[in-house]
Design a protein around this motif. Sequence first.
Motif, PDB file in Angstrom:
ATOM      1  N   THR A  74       0.842  -1.191   0.000  1.00 29.28           N
ATOM      2  CA  THR A  74       0.000   0.000   0.000  1.00 29.28           C
ATOM      3  C   THR A  74       0.881   1.247   0.000  1.00 29.28           C
ATOM      4  O   THR A  74       2.075   1.188   0.316  1.00 29.28           O
ATOM      5  CB  THR A  74      -0.908   0.014   1.232  1.00 29.28           C
ATOM      6  N   ASN A  75       0.281   2.371  -0.338  1.00 31.23           N
ATOM      7  CA  ASN A  75       1.019   3.636  -0.294  1.00 31.23           C
ATOM      8  C   ASN A  75       1.515   3.936   1.120  1.00 31.23           C
ATOM      9  O   ASN A  75       2.595   4.503   1.307  1.00 31.23           O
ATOM     10  CB  ASN A  75       0.140   4.778  -0.797  1.00 31.23           C
ATOM     11  N   THR A  76       0.719   3.558   2.111  1.00 37.76           N
ATOM     12  CA  THR A  76       1.117   3.763   3.503  1.00 37.76           C
ATOM     13  C   THR A  76       2.358   2.947   3.843  1.00 37.76           C
ATOM     14  O   THR A  76       3.285   3.440   4.506  1.00 37.76           O
ATOM     15  CB  THR A  76      -0.024   3.376   4.460  1.00 37.76           C
ATOM     16  N   GLU A  77       2.397   1.700   3.381  1.00 34.61           N
ATOM     17  CA  GLU A  77       3.558   0.848   3.642  1.00 34.61           C
ATOM     18  C   GLU A  77       4.817   1.408   2.977  1.00 34.61           C
ATOM     19  O   GLU A  77       5.906   1.383   3.556  1.00 34.61           O
ATOM     20  CB  GLU A  77       3.280  -0.575   3.155  1.00 34.61           C
ATOM     21  N   ILE A  78       4.661   1.915   1.766  1.00 39.11           N
ATOM     22  CA  ILE A  78       5.804   2.507   1.068  1.00 39.11           C
ATOM     23  C   ILE A  78       6.282   3.758   1.805  1.00 39.11           C
ATOM     24  O   ILE A  78       7.487   3.973   1.992  1.00 39.11           O
ATOM     25  CB  ILE A  78       5.435   2.839  -0.386  1.00 39.11           C
ATOM     26  N   ALA A  79       5.339   4.602   2.255  1.00 44.51           N
ATOM     27  CA  ALA A  79       5.702   5.830   2.963  1.00 44.51           C
ATOM     28  C   ALA A  79       6.381   5.510   4.294  1.00 44.51           C
ATOM     29  O   ALA A  79       7.385   6.140   4.668  1.00 44.51           O
ATOM     30  CB  ALA A  79       4.464   6.690   3.195  1.00 44.51           C
ATOM     31  N   LEU A  80       5.860   4.535   5.038  1.00 43.24           N
ATOM     32  CA  LEU A  80       6.448   4.164   6.322  1.00 43.24           C
ATOM     33  C   LEU A  80       7.846   3.565   6.139  1.00 43.24           C
ATOM     34  O   LEU A  80       8.754   3.825   6.936  1.00 43.24           O
ATOM     35  CB  LEU A  80       5.549   3.168   7.059  1.00 43.24           C
ATOM     36  N   SER A  81       8.017   2.769   5.088  1.00 41.50           N
ATOM     37  CA  SER A  81       9.336   2.197   4.834  1.00 41.50           C
ATOM     38  C   SER A  81      10.335   3.289   4.464  1.00 41.50           C
ATOM     39  O   SER A  81      11.512   3.230   4.838  1.00 41.50           O
ATOM     40  CB  SER A  81       9.261   1.140   3.722  1.00 41.50           C
ATOM     41  N   ALA A  82       9.874   4.320   3.748  1.00 39.01           N
ATOM     42  CA  ALA A  82      10.750   5.453   3.419  1.00 39.01           C
ATOM     43  C   ALA A  82      11.152   6.198   4.688  1.00 39.01           C
ATOM     44  O   ALA A  82      12.310   6.606   4.844  1.00 39.01           O
ATOM     45  CB  ALA A  82      10.047   6.395   2.446  1.00 39.01           C
ATOM     46  N   ALA A  83      10.193   6.371   5.609  1.00 41.43           N
ATOM     47  CA  ALA A  83      10.503   7.032   6.880  1.00 41.43           C
ATOM     48  C   ALA A  83      11.518   6.220   7.680  1.00 41.43           C
ATOM     49  O   ALA A  83      12.450   6.781   8.281  1.00 41.43           O
ATOM     50  CB  ALA A  83       9.221   7.228   7.696  1.00 41.43           C
ATOM     51  N   CYS A  84      11.377   4.894   7.679  1.00 40.26           N
ATOM     52  CA  CYS A  84      12.346   4.035   8.367  1.00 40.26           C
ATOM     53  C   CYS A  84      13.722   4.161   7.731  1.00 40.26           C
ATOM     54  O   CYS A  84      14.742   4.169   8.429  1.00 40.26           O
ATOM     55  CB  CYS A  84      11.874   2.582   8.325  1.00 40.26           C
ATOM     56  N   ALA A  85      13.758   4.261   6.399  1.00 40.85           N
ATOM     57  CA  ALA A  85      15.038   4.410   5.707  1.00 40.85           C
ATOM     58  C   ALA A  85      15.714   5.715   6.105  1.00 40.85           C
ATOM     59  O   ALA A  85      16.931   5.758   6.313  1.00 40.85           O
ATOM     60  CB  ALA A  85      14.822   4.355   4.194  1.00 40.85           C
ATOM     61  N   LEU A  86      14.941   6.788   6.220  1.00 41.83           N
ATOM     62  CA  LEU A  86      15.516   8.063   6.643  1.00 41.83           C
ATOM     63  C   LEU A  86      16.083   7.973   8.059  1.00 41.83           C
ATOM     64  O   LEU A  86      17.141   8.548   8.350  1.00 41.83           O
ATOM     65  CB  LEU A  86      14.457   9.167   6.571  1.00 41.83           C
ATOM     66  N   LEU A  87      15.396   7.248   8.932  1.00 42.91           N
ATOM     67  CA  LEU A  87      15.914   7.060  10.291  1.00 42.91           C
ATOM     68  C   LEU A  87      17.222   6.266  10.270  1.00 42.91           C
ATOM     69  O   LEU A  87      18.158   6.581  11.008  1.00 42.91           O
ATOM     70  CB  LEU A  87      14.873   6.339  11.154  1.00 42.91           C
TER      71      LEU A  87
END
Length: 220
Positions: A74-87
Motif C-alpha cells: 500500500t502507499n502507507t507501507e511505502i511511505a512508512l518504509s521510506a521514513a524508516c530508511a531516513l531514520l
Amino acid sequence: MKKALVLLAFFVGYLVLLAGINIIHFRFFTVNVVFYAALADAVIACAIMWGLAAFAHTYSSPASYVGTVIRRLTNTEIALSAACALLIGYVFAISIPTVIDRSLSIYILEKLDQRGGAISLDAMNEIFVKEYMPEYRLMDVRMTEQLSSGTLTIEDGCVQLTPRGKRIVGLTRFYRTKILPKKRVLMGEVTSDLTDPFRNGASAVDYRCHATQPPAEGRP
C-alpha cells in the motif's frame, strides 16, 4: 512474507546506494559539515530508492513476480518504509562519519596507536592542547559547523551568538543542569562537575571583542 522480503530488499538496496553516494560525495565534492553532508546523502538515497519503488508500484507489469508483490504494497507501507530508511540514514550519519570525524575518544585510540600503543597519563592533557587541537583543526571545524548552522556570526573579528544560538543554549543548559547525571564517575571520582562546568566563572583569557570594549580610563 513476500512483502517483508521485498521491503528487506529495498532496505538493503538503500544501504548500498547510500554507501555509494556517500563515498562519491566525500571523495569528489566539497563538504562544509560532515554530519550535514552525510544526512543529505541519506535523503538523496532515500528519494532515489523510494522513487524507484513508487515507479515500480505504479508501472510494473502485473505478470511479473516482483511486480505482483510490489503492487500488494500500500502507499502507507511505502511511505512508512521510506521514513524508516531516513531514520537508518540519520543513524548512519551520526554513528559513522560524524563520530570518526569529531570523536575525541577515537582520537585517543589513534594517538595511542601512533605512539606505539602507550602514552603517559600525565601527558594526555598536554597532548590534547598541543596536538589534538592543531592536528584536527578543532576550532576551525567547530566554527564552520556553527556558522553553517546559523548559531553564530563573525563580524569585525568578533564571534557573536545569534537568536537561534541563544535558543539552543537555553535548551542545552536546561538539559545539562537538570537532566544530566549528578553522580558521574570521572577517573574514579564521583562528581557533578559536568552539570555546570562554568560554576566557578573563571576566565583565563581576555575574551572581550576589542571593537565593543569600553575605553580605558583616561583615554577617549
